[in-house]
Design an enzyme around this catalytic site. Structure first.
Site, mmCIF file in Angstrom:
data_model
loop_
_atom_site.group_PDB
_atom_site.id
_atom_site.type_symbol
_atom_site.label_atom_id
_atom_site.label_comp_id
_atom_site.label_asym_id
_atom_site.label_seq_id
_atom_site.Cartn_x
_atom_site.Cartn_y
_atom_site.Cartn_z
ATOM 1 N N GLU A 127 7.876 31.809 35.733
ATOM 2 C CA GLU A 127 7.596 32.890 36.673
ATOM 3 C C GLU A 127 8.498 34.076 36.336
ATOM 4 O O GLU A 127 9.633 34.137 36.815
ATOM 5 C CB GLU A 127 7.794 32.428 38.118
ATOM 6 C CG GLU A 127 9.039 31.563 38.349
ATOM 7 C CD GLU A 127 9.370 31.413 39.823
ATOM 8 O OE1 GLU A 127 8.478 31.583 40.659
ATOM 9 O OE2 GLU A 127 10.545 31.164 40.128
ATOM 10 N N HIS A 166 13.351 28.311 42.238
ATOM 11 C CA HIS A 166 12.436 29.454 42.366
ATOM 12 C C HIS A 166 13.246 30.740 42.260
ATOM 13 O O HIS A 166 14.406 30.801 42.668
ATOM 14 C CB HIS A 166 11.694 29.384 43.700
ATOM 15 C CG HIS A 166 10.632 30.424 43.850
ATOM 16 N ND1 HIS A 166 10.912 31.727 44.211
ATOM 17 C CD2 HIS A 166 9.288 30.364 43.665
ATOM 18 C CE1 HIS A 166 9.783 32.416 44.262
ATOM 19 N NE2 HIS A 166 8.786 31.619 43.934
#
Length: 274
Positions: free
Chosen positions: A188, A118
């Site tokens: 992302e 992430h």
């Protein structure tokens, strides 16, 4: 902790079935990050699990709580259509790594999937692609699905380096996986996470198509076609539908908006299923 895991096995399709079934399914994962106490999680799940919105078999829903809540959440969702994810894992199975959690530990308490790389892990904790490749492999070997997160910074995006950055993240991050491995990808863009800025659907589609083409070159066309590619970055109810309409978007990775059961359900309700 459960002593007889068979009695608590979720009566829903397995991950292997989901990732090899028709490509029309959409995945919506809510990443709680470092939020919620046990009481807050219980309140969230009480209203969330009871919603009829979760009854659509074409939408696969997952929550990603912090480590401290995983066991309690697993018990709460074990008889529901909700899957359980972890926010990261260590690459080693065990050892002198104070403060870390291993993939076998996560699998043992019923975790189904785990985020790898992430953007906050990459940029705050300086996790690099080679280590992330080891973490993804550890997840696979422990029987979980790795969700490899990739994305470029604003500076990289403005300089036209997006595809070069993503190619490097994909090539290295997936390098330790078996040839027929099942995994999920999450694009992302760093500049869109928690900023309120959302990538335009045209840009998202272009980027997802590039990622799918790259997966085909690294593995095979078949694996590329069945690999879910999610979008993450300031996802809310008012943009979820337009993002889900992109042909190469197979779902959403939701951050802050997933902390409220009402907001998260509103996002799920907006997902377009062909």
């Amino acid at each position: 902790m459960f002593t007889d895991k068979e009695t608590h096995r979720k009566p829903f399709p397995t991950w292997a079935h989901l990732l090899h079934s028709e490509p029309s399914k959409q995945f919506v994962f809510g990443n709680w990050k470092m939020n919620k106490t046990l009481t807050e999680a219980q309140t969230f799940l009480k209203s969330f699990i009871s919603s009829d919105i979760l009854s659509n078999p074409q939408i696969i829903t997952g929550i990603i709580p912090p480590f401290t809540l995983l066991s309690a959440c697993q018990q709460a969702v074990s008889d529901s259509p909700i899957f359980l994810g972890a926010q990261t894992t260590h690459e080693a199975d065990s050892g002198a790594f104070t403060g870390e959690i291993s993939a076998p530990m996560l699998k043992d308490i019923g975790v189904d999937f785990v985020l790898i790389g992430h953007s906050e892990r990459r940029h705050i904790f300086h996790e690099q692609n080679p280590v992330l490749a080891e973490k993804a492999a550890a997840a696979i070997h422990s029987g979980m699905i790795p969700v490899l997160c990739i994305g470029e910074t604003l500076e990289e995006q403005e300089s036209g380096a997006t595809q070069d950055i993503l190619l490097n993240q994909l090539t290295t991050g997936l390098s330790k996986l078996p040839e027929q491995a099942s995994f999920i990808l999450a694009y992302e863009p760093v500049w869109a996470i928690g900023t309120g800025k959302v990538a335009h659907p045209d840009l998202v589609q272009e980027t997802h198509a590039f990622c799918r083409k790259t997966i085909a070159s690294l593995f095979s066309k078949d694996i590329a076609e069945r690999t879910p590619i999610l979008y993450g970055g300031s996802v809310k109810a008012d943009n979820a539908r337009s993002l889900s309409l992109c042909p190469d978007v197979n779902g959403l990775l939701v951050g802050g908006a997933s902390l409220s059961s009402e907001n998260f359900l509103s996002i799920i309700q907006q997902i377009d299923i062909p």
